[in-house]
Motif scaffolding. Structure first.
Motif, PDB file in Angstrom:
ATOM      1  N   SER A 242      -7.695 -80.162  41.108  1.00 43.99           N
ATOM      2  CA  SER A 242      -8.733 -79.230  41.577  1.00 43.99           C
ATOM      3  C   SER A 242      -8.174 -77.837  41.806  1.00 43.99           C
ATOM      4  N   LYS A 243      -6.906 -77.767  42.195  1.00 45.14           N
ATOM      5  CA  LYS A 243      -6.271 -76.470  42.426  1.00 45.14           C
ATOM      6  C   LYS A 243      -5.721 -75.858  41.148  1.00 45.14           C
ATOM      7  N   ARG A 244      -5.406 -76.706  40.164  1.00 47.94           N
ATOM      8  CA  ARG A 244      -4.827 -76.226  38.901  1.00 47.94           C
ATOM      9  C   ARG A 244      -5.497 -76.930  37.734  1.00 47.94           C
ATOM     10  N   PRO A 245      -6.749 -76.607  37.466  1.00 47.02           N
ATOM     11  CA  PRO A 245      -7.500 -77.315  36.415  1.00 47.02           C
ATOM     12  C   PRO A 245      -6.912 -77.153  35.024  1.00 47.02           C
ATOM     13  N   TRP A 246      -6.031 -76.158  34.827  1.00 46.15           N
ATOM     14  CA  TRP A 246      -5.400 -75.987  33.514  1.00 46.15           C
ATOM     15  C   TRP A 246      -4.449 -77.132  33.174  1.00 46.15           C
ATOM     16  N   LEU A 247      -4.183 -77.993  34.169  1.00 44.56           N
ATOM     17  CA  LEU A 247      -3.363 -79.172  33.891  1.00 44.56           C
ATOM     18  C   LEU A 247      -4.126 -80.254  33.133  1.00 44.56           C
ATOM     19  N   ILE A 248      -5.457 -80.194  33.178  1.00 48.47           N
ATOM     20  CA  ILE A 248      -6.267 -81.279  32.604  1.00 48.47           C
ATOM     21  C   ILE A 248      -5.953 -81.518  31.130  1.00 48.47           C
ATOM     22  N   PRO A 249      -5.911 -80.479  30.268  1.00 44.48           N
ATOM     23  CA  PRO A 249      -5.592 -80.749  28.851  1.00 44.48           C
ATOM     24  C   PRO A 249      -4.230 -81.410  28.669  1.00 44.48           C
ATOM     25  N   GLN A 250      -3.242 -80.997  29.457  1.00 41.91           N
ATOM     26  CA  GLN A 250      -1.913 -81.600  29.334  1.00 41.91           C
ATOM     27  C   GLN A 250      -1.930 -83.056  29.768  1.00 41.91           C
ATOM     28  N   LEU A 251      -2.637 -83.364  30.848  1.00 44.08           N
ATOM     29  CA  LEU A 251      -2.708 -84.742  31.322  1.00 44.08           C
ATOM     30  C   LEU A 251      -3.450 -85.632  30.328  1.00 44.08           C
ATOM     31  N   ILE A 252      -4.492 -85.092  29.708  1.00 41.20           N
ATOM     32  CA  ILE A 252      -5.224 -85.860  28.693  1.00 41.20           C
ATOM     33  C   ILE A 252      -4.319 -86.126  27.486  1.00 41.20           C
ATOM     34  N   ARG A 253      -3.588 -85.089  27.072  1.00 40.89           N
ATOM     35  CA  ARG A 253      -2.667 -85.243  25.934  1.00 40.89           C
ATOM     36  C   ARG A 253      -1.560 -86.240  26.275  1.00 40.89           C
ATOM     37  N   LEU A 254      -1.027 -86.155  27.482  1.00 40.43           N
ATOM     38  CA  LEU A 254       0.041 -87.065  27.896  1.00 40.43           C
ATOM     39  C   LEU A 254      -0.453 -88.506  27.946  1.00 40.43           C
ATOM     40  N   SER A 255      -1.680 -88.688  28.403  1.00 37.34           N
ATOM     41  CA  SER A 255      -2.257 -90.034  28.440  1.00 37.34           C
ATOM     42  C   SER A 255      -2.381 -90.615  27.041  1.00 37.34           C
ATOM     43  N   GLY A 256      -2.837 -89.806  26.101  1.00 39.02           N
ATOM     44  CA  GLY A 256      -2.936 -90.257  24.713  1.00 39.02           C
ATOM     45  C   GLY A 256      -1.573 -90.554  24.114  1.00 39.02           C
ATOM     46  N   ASN A 257      -0.592 -89.710  24.434  1.00 33.91           N
ATOM     47  CA  ASN A 257       0.768 -89.949  23.953  1.00 33.91           C
ATOM     48  C   ASN A 257       1.321 -91.268  24.476  1.00 33.91           C
ATOM     49  N   CYS A 258       1.039 -91.558  25.749  1.00 27.97           N
ATOM     50  CA  CYS A 258       1.531 -92.805  26.345  1.00 27.97           C
ATOM     51  C   CYS A 258       0.880 -94.015  25.693  1.00 27.97           C
ATOM     52  N   ARG A 259      -0.384 -93.919  25.359  1.00 33.43           N
ATOM     53  CA  ARG A 259      -1.041 -95.032  24.664  1.00 33.43           C
ATOM     54  C   ARG A 259      -0.403 -95.263  23.303  1.00 33.43           C
ATOM     55  N   ARG A 260      -0.123 -94.176  22.609  1.00 31.56           N
ATOM     56  CA  ARG A 260       0.504 -94.277  21.291  1.00 31.56           C
ATOM     57  C   ARG A 260       1.917 -94.858  21.407  1.00 31.56           C
ATOM     58  N   ALA A 261       2.706 -94.311  22.331  1.00 32.19           N
ATOM     59  CA  ALA A 261       4.068 -94.810  22.521  1.00 32.19           C
ATOM     60  C   ALA A 261       4.052 -96.241  23.035  1.00 32.19           C
TER      61      ALA A 261
END
Length: 259
Positions: free
Chosen positions: A219-238
């Motif tokens: 909520s304080k740093r919403p610009w983190l959302i794209p990175q967290l979404i990308r990281l989640s997808g990367n973890c699923r792939r890995a």
């Protein structure tokens, strides 16, 4: 031939690392030891114990001690995700620990080598089905670290370095008990991506994820959302590739007649 008396241990930090492995296993039983999830299942007549350690060196060390006390394993597999420090590793690639370093209060020290025979066995077994395991150096830290700084400190002395948070602690406990260990990690973030948050922002003092802390930070740093979404997808792939490697590792180890 399977050894009927063999017991194998596995240590992984997070449910996201464990779930893809369990999805490939049939007939596992879930229990609890020292407040941690413990999964038990047979492979080729051997009994496998998988403990969910939680994040960070302290949690990993405590979980490994509990696993050794409970299961008395003949060998231990540590697995999970890690972040590439230098170019040369892509998201989803798999890395065997060839060397393991501990980063503690700014000091970098190297532990005795993980079991080289087990690493070779797993690498060759996976290669038979076309799954490549590369060899690299793990750097175990207590939190997220700046990759550019780590690269500068290593100075090219270690091939394919990977940042993670548990392996050195698991290795130390295993070696102290005289148990061979092999470690496999999937790359969840490439070298050119610095994570824009610290693990402490999302966790309590024991490095357990706290949902309200995650929500507050976002909520304080919403610009983190794209990175967290990308990281989640990367973890699923890995995670999918890592689960296959872990399954193959279990097959290779349980077919040995000797630990």
């Amino acid at each position: 031939m399977a050894n009927e008396n063999k017991s194998l241990g596995m240590v992984a930090a997070m449910p996201q690392e464990i779930a893809p492995v369990l999805a490939r296993i049939k007939g596992y039983a879930r229990g609890n030891i020292d407040g941690r999830n413990l999964y038990r299942f047979p492979v080729n007549g051997s009994c496998v114990y998988l403990i969910e350690s939680g994040m960070g060196p302290a949690q990993a060390a405590a979980a490994t001690r509990a696993l050794i006390r409970h299961a008395e394993p003949d060998a231990i597999i540590n697995f999970g995700f890690g972040g590439a420090v230098l170019p040369g590793l892509e998201v989803g690639e798999l890395v065997l620990a060839e060397r393991v370093f501990r980063l503690d209060q700014g000091a970098l020290s190297e532990l005795p080598l993980p079991d080289p025979a087990l690493a070779t066995l797993l690498q060759e077994h996976c290669a038979k089905v076309g799954l490549q395991l590369r060899r690299g150096g793990y750097i175990t830290a207590s939190g997220i670290r700046n990759k550019a700084e780590m690269a500068s400190r290593l100075g090219g002395s270690t091939a394919l370095p990977l940042l993670e948070m548990e392996t050195a602690a698991v290795l130390e406990q295993a070696q102290g008990a005289g148990i061979p260990l092999v470690a496999i990690r999937g790359v969840s973030d490439a070298a050119d991506e610095e994570l824009g948050f610290s693990i402490e922002e999302f966790c309590d003092g024991n490095l357990n994820l706290v949902p309200w802390r995650v929500a507050w930070t976002i909520s304080k740093r919403p610009w983190l959302i794209p990175q967290l979404i990308r990281l989640s997808g990367n973890c699923r792939r890995a995670g999918k590739r890592l689960a296959l490697a872990v399954e193959l590792a279990l097959q290779a180890l349980t077919r040995q007649s000797q630990p």
